[in-house]
Design a protein around this motif. Structure first.
Motif, PDB file in Angstrom:
ATOM      1  N   VAL A 201       0.831  -1.190  -0.021  1.00 55.76           N
ATOM      2  CA  VAL A 201      -0.192  -0.029  -0.164  1.00 55.76           C
ATOM      3  C   VAL A 201       1.018   1.372   0.088  1.00 55.76           C
ATOM      4  O   VAL A 201       1.643   1.265   0.857  1.00 55.76           O
ATOM      5  N   PRO A 202       0.563   2.348  -0.902  1.00 57.02           N
ATOM      6  CA  PRO A 202       1.717   3.087  -1.078  1.00 57.02           C
ATOM      7  C   PRO A 202       1.226   4.477  -0.123  1.00 57.02           C
ATOM      8  O   PRO A 202       1.571   5.545  -0.247  1.00 57.02           O
ATOM      9  N   TYR A 203       0.842   3.738   1.258  1.00 55.66           N
ATOM     10  CA  TYR A 203       0.691   4.924   2.173  1.00 55.66           C
ATOM     11  C   TYR A 203       1.851   5.000   3.183  1.00 55.66           C
ATOM     12  O   TYR A 203       2.275   4.136   3.679  1.00 55.66           O
ATOM     13  N   ALA A 389       4.236  -3.638 -13.113  1.00 61.88           N
ATOM     14  CA  ALA A 389       2.906  -3.317 -12.817  1.00 61.88           C
ATOM     15  C   ALA A 389       2.708  -2.570 -11.677  1.00 61.88           C
ATOM     16  O   ALA A 389       2.020  -1.608 -11.568  1.00 61.88           O
ATOM     17  N   TRP A 390       3.184  -3.037 -10.517  1.00 62.54           N
ATOM     18  CA  TRP A 390       3.135  -2.256  -9.206  1.00 62.54           C
ATOM     19  C   TRP A 390       3.400  -0.798  -9.469  1.00 62.54           C
ATOM     20  O   TRP A 390       2.926   0.022  -8.907  1.00 62.54           O
ATOM     21  N   LEU A 391       4.495  -0.520  -9.749  1.00 62.79           N
ATOM     22  CA  LEU A 391       5.136   0.893 -10.137  1.00 62.79           C
ATOM     23  C   LEU A 391       4.080   1.567 -10.910  1.00 62.79           C
ATOM     24  O   LEU A 391       3.687   2.733 -10.553  1.00 62.79           O
ATOM     25  N   PHE A 392       3.476   1.184 -11.959  1.00 66.40           N
ATOM     26  CA  PHE A 392       2.348   1.714 -12.712  1.00 66.40           C
ATOM     27  C   PHE A 392       1.125   1.995 -11.931  1.00 66.40           C
ATOM     28  O   PHE A 392       0.703   3.086 -11.894  1.00 66.40           O
ATOM     29  N   GLU A 393       0.884   0.954 -11.331  1.00 60.42           N
ATOM     30  CA  GLU A 393      -0.253   0.870 -10.249  1.00 60.42           C
ATOM     31  C   GLU A 393      -0.329   2.166  -9.556  1.00 60.42           C
ATOM     32  O   GLU A 393      -1.380   2.889  -9.336  1.00 60.42           O
ATOM     33  N   GLY A 395       1.408   4.878  -9.589  1.00 57.84           N
ATOM     34  CA  GLY A 395       1.633   6.110 -10.379  1.00 57.84           C
ATOM     35  C   GLY A 395       3.111   6.780  -9.936  1.00 57.84           C
ATOM     36  O   GLY A 395       3.276   8.056  -9.914  1.00 57.84           O
ATOM     37  N   LEU A 396       3.999   5.874  -9.919  1.00 59.10           N
ATOM     38  CA  LEU A 396       5.461   6.555  -9.727  1.00 59.10           C
ATOM     39  C   LEU A 396       6.299   6.547 -10.696  1.00 59.10           C
ATOM     40  O   LEU A 396       7.284   7.174 -10.777  1.00 59.10           O
ATOM     41  N   VAL A 397       5.891   6.118 -11.980  1.00 60.43           N
ATOM     42  CA  VAL A 397       6.681   6.014 -13.187  1.00 60.43           C
ATOM     43  C   VAL A 397       6.557   7.442 -14.021  1.00 60.43           C
ATOM     44  O   VAL A 397       5.226   7.869 -14.492  1.00 60.43           O
ATOM     45  N   GLU A 398       7.544   7.827 -14.471  1.00 60.94           N
ATOM     46  CA  GLU A 398       7.361   9.177 -15.035  1.00 60.94           C
ATOM     47  C   GLU A 398       7.630   8.701 -16.545  1.00 60.94           C
ATOM     48  O   GLU A 398       7.124   9.356 -17.461  1.00 60.94           O
ATOM     49  N   GLU A 399       8.807   8.190 -16.786  1.00 59.93           N
ATOM     50  CA  GLU A 399       9.175   7.705 -18.007  1.00 59.93           C
ATOM     51  C   GLU A 399       9.596   6.168 -18.165  1.00 59.93           C
ATOM     52  O   GLU A 399       9.945   5.475 -17.025  1.00 59.93           O
ATOM     53  N   GLU A 400       9.533   5.473 -19.503  1.00 61.18           N
ATOM     54  CA  GLU A 400       9.988   4.171 -19.656  1.00 61.18           C
ATOM     55  C   GLU A 400      10.367   4.039 -20.898  1.00 61.18           C
ATOM     56  O   GLU A 400      10.020   4.609 -22.001  1.00 61.18           O
ATOM     57  N   LEU A 409      13.066   2.525 -16.190  1.00 64.53           N
ATOM     58  CA  LEU A 409      12.110   3.409 -15.685  1.00 64.53           C
ATOM     59  C   LEU A 409      12.732   4.624 -14.853  1.00 64.53           C
ATOM     60  O   LEU A 409      13.590   4.215 -14.127  1.00 64.53           O
ATOM     61  N   THR A 410      12.129   5.669 -15.274  1.00 64.32           N
ATOM     62  CA  THR A 410      12.317   6.965 -14.471  1.00 64.32           C
ATOM     63  C   THR A 410      11.256   6.943 -13.418  1.00 64.32           C
ATOM     64  O   THR A 410       9.980   7.362 -13.956  1.00 64.32           O
TER      65      THR A 410
END
Length: 424
Positions: A201-203, A389-393, A395-400, A409-410
């Motif tokens: 959980v990204p909290y 998939a977790w990183l995209f889910e 919202g942490l990915v700026e570029e790939e 991935l940035t």
């Protein structure tokens, strides 16, 4: 039928003020805290209390013979069943005092263990208290009664020839401790699974710590709406309570309310509750809640910091101080506390009860959690689809970009995001 009220145990609270102890606390404050500890047990009635000045403790009896006789008369007159001594009492001293006064006696460690036994709610808390109790009882095994002197033969499974009762008792306690540790390992493994689930959980986690009765549970309830026990009572919370909550600022966080700290916490409990307090080590921000209206607030803060240090909390984890209960301060002291908080960005003067001052605190915590984000590049192999998939889910990915090795991935993430990602 009319229900009978439960019979209360009448207790007499003594605080030995040992003049030869350079680290001794203010006797009146210490006695007040000891009485509060006693009142935390529901079936206990404090029949009397007093400070007993002592030049130095007597090895076998703690107190001198004249003082023992004087106290005996007061204890008998008050029809007391239990004497609580606010300090360490050796097994021999306990045996001798119980014999002299013809009552049960508990020292500070024994009393705190009783409170923890009464309050522990989760399976882990119950196991930890049982382990602490047994460890404490093991140190209390002294040659106090005739049966301990008896030599006992045996058939091998009860103990070899010549094993004394005290050795058999000690062995039985050790075997029980082994069983409890095995059960505890299973509980810790389950907790570890829960922790890993939370890590997904990204909290960020905000841990509330503080001296017992500082107002942590009241603050927790105000921020979460949870019905956590929040009474004006020592050790109201014994098991860490965690809730996902959206702060009024809009930030999603996990709030963790921990057991209150206390001076001279029994070493058995420091060890037994280490796993519980490890929640603090996972925190992104530690909020040290202080009862700023308490006369010994500085000493209490030092006790809390000493336990945090012993747990291995480092300066890398941001800490803020919440000076709570400003609603109980006289006007002059209130103005001084608010002026100090205005000068120091790490201090907030608040009332968890009325909500005064909490907005500034919450905005600062939200800013601290957001300020730690940074950009980093991470390369993942083609077989790491779940982590990608977790990183995209989240919202942490700026570029790939796709490379021969996999995906570059940035990311724009916080230290807690990174820590959670590394557990996947």
């Amino acid at each position: 039928m009319r229900e009978h009220a439960p019979t209360l145990t009448r207790a007499w609270v003594l605080h030995p003020d040992i003049k030869s102890d350079p680290a001794r606390r203010d006797a009146k404050m210490a006695l007040d805290e000891a009485v509060s500890l006693a009142q935390a047990l529901p079936d206990l009635e404090v029949a009397g209390q007093e400070v007993v000045p002592l030049p130095r403790p007597h090895a076998g009896m703690l107190f001198g013979s004249g003082k023992i006789e004087e106290l005996k008369q007061r204890i008998e007159a008050a029809e007391v069943d239990l004497v609580l001594v606010d300090g360490p009492v050796t097994p021999v001293q306990q045996r001798n005092l119980e014999k002299a006064w013809k009552v049960k006696l508990l020292d500070r460690t024994g009393l705190i263990l009783e409170i923890f036994s009464d309050r522990a709610a989760t399976r882990e808390g119950v196991l930890q208290v049982e382990m602490a109790h047994l460890t404490y009882q093991r140190t209390r095994l002294v040659r106090a009664w005739t049966h301990l002197e008896r030599q006992r033969g045996g058939l091998g499974f009860v103990g070899g020839p010549g094993e004394t009762q005290i050795e058999a008792d000690r062995r039985a306690i050790d075997e029980q401790l082994v069983r409890l540790r095995r059960q505890m390992e299973k509980v810790v493994r389950t907790r570890d699974l829960h922790r890993k689930a939370r890590a997904k959980v990204p909290y960020p986690i905000i841990a509330l710590v503080g001296y017992t009765n500082a107002g942590k549970s009241t603050l927790f309830n105000r921020l979460t709406g949870a019905d956590v026990m929040a009474q004006d009572m020592l050790f109201a919370t014994l098991d860490p309570t965690m809730r996902a909550v959206q702060l009024p600022t809009g930030a999603d966080v996990i709030l963790s309310d921990t057991v209150g700290f206390i001076s001279d916490l029994p070493t058995e409990l420091v060890a037994a509750f280490r796993a519980t307090l490890e929640e603090v080590l996972e925190a992104d921000v530690i909020v040290h809640v202080r009862d700023i209206s308490h006369p010994e607030t500085g000493a209490q803060a030092a006790d809390v910091q000493a336990i945090l240090d012993s747990l291995g909390v480092t300066e890398e984890t941001p800490q803020v101080e919440l000076w709570n209960k400003i609603d109980q301060l006289p006007e002059e002291a209130l103005q001084a506390a608010q002026a100090r908080a205005a000068r120091d960005p790490g201090i907030f003067a608040v009332s968890a009860l009325t909500g005064e001052g909490l907005d500034d605190f919450l905005e600062a915590v939200t800013a601290a959690l957001g300020a730690e984000r940074r950009r980093e590049e991470v390369t993942l192999g083609f077989d790491e689809g779940r982590r990608r998939a977790w990183l995209f889910e989240k919202g942490l990915v700026e570029e790939e970009a796709q490379t021969e090795e996999g995906f570059r991935l940035t990311l724009n993430w916080s230290a807690s995001d990174k820590a959670r990602f590394e557990t996947l």
